[in-house]
Design a protein around this motif. Structure first.
Motif, PDB file in Angstrom:
ATOM      1  N   THR A 158       0.833  -1.204   0.000  1.00 12.15           N
ATOM      2  CA  THR A 158       0.000   0.000   0.000  1.00 12.15           C
ATOM      3  C   THR A 158       0.863   1.249   0.000  1.00 12.15           C
ATOM      4  N   ASN A 159       1.885   1.273   0.827  1.00 16.37           N
ATOM      5  CA  ASN A 159       2.787   2.435   0.863  1.00 16.37           C
ATOM      6  C   ASN A 159       3.562   2.580  -0.436  1.00 16.37           C
ATOM      7  N   LEU A 160       3.957   1.461  -1.031  1.00 15.84           N
ATOM      8  CA  LEU A 160       4.686   1.496  -2.292  1.00 15.84           C
ATOM      9  C   LEU A 160       3.807   2.031  -3.422  1.00 15.84           C
ATOM     10  N   SER A 161       2.569   1.596  -3.471  1.00 18.15           N
ATOM     11  CA  SER A 161       1.678   2.066  -4.537  1.00 18.15           C
ATOM     12  C   SER A 161       1.343   3.542  -4.358  1.00 18.15           C
ATOM     13  N   GLU A 162       1.204   3.998  -3.116  1.00 20.29           N
ATOM     14  CA  GLU A 162       0.945   5.422  -2.880  1.00 20.29           C
ATOM     15  C   GLU A 162       2.143   6.272  -3.291  1.00 20.29           C
TER      16      GLU A 162
END
Length: 89
Positions: A77-81
């Motif tokens: 999730t943090n990577l995609s954001e």
């Protein structure tokens, strides 16, 4: 010798059952205690202990995988954001 890796996972399963104590988890704990007692009385009743050990080990592995997948989901999730922020700039 009969349980192999399950002997190490059963205590973790017991700990995992005590955290959300419900009727189902108390039944599994009671089933394990009774099967340990009866397998200690008669060695041939190791067949009674094996399913209880498998259930407890399965609970322990399920809790462990839940923790690991939660951290992976958080990382993804943090990577995609961060990728969306980079693409928009």
């Amino acid at each position: 010798m009969d349980l192999n890796v399950l002997a190490f996972l059963v205590p973790a399963g017991i700990i995992a059952c005590f955290s959300p104590l419900s009727d189902a988890s108390s039944f599994v704990i009671l089933y394990l205690v009774m099967s340990v007692y009866f397998s200690g009385v008669m060695v041939r009743l190791m067949l009674v202990l094996a399913p209880a050990a498998c259930i407890m080990s399965g609970i322990a592995l399920s809790e462990a995988f839940d923790v690991f997948t939660r951290s992976i989901k958080f990382y993804i999730t943090n990577l995609s954001e961060s990728l969306q922020i980079d693409v928009s700039t």
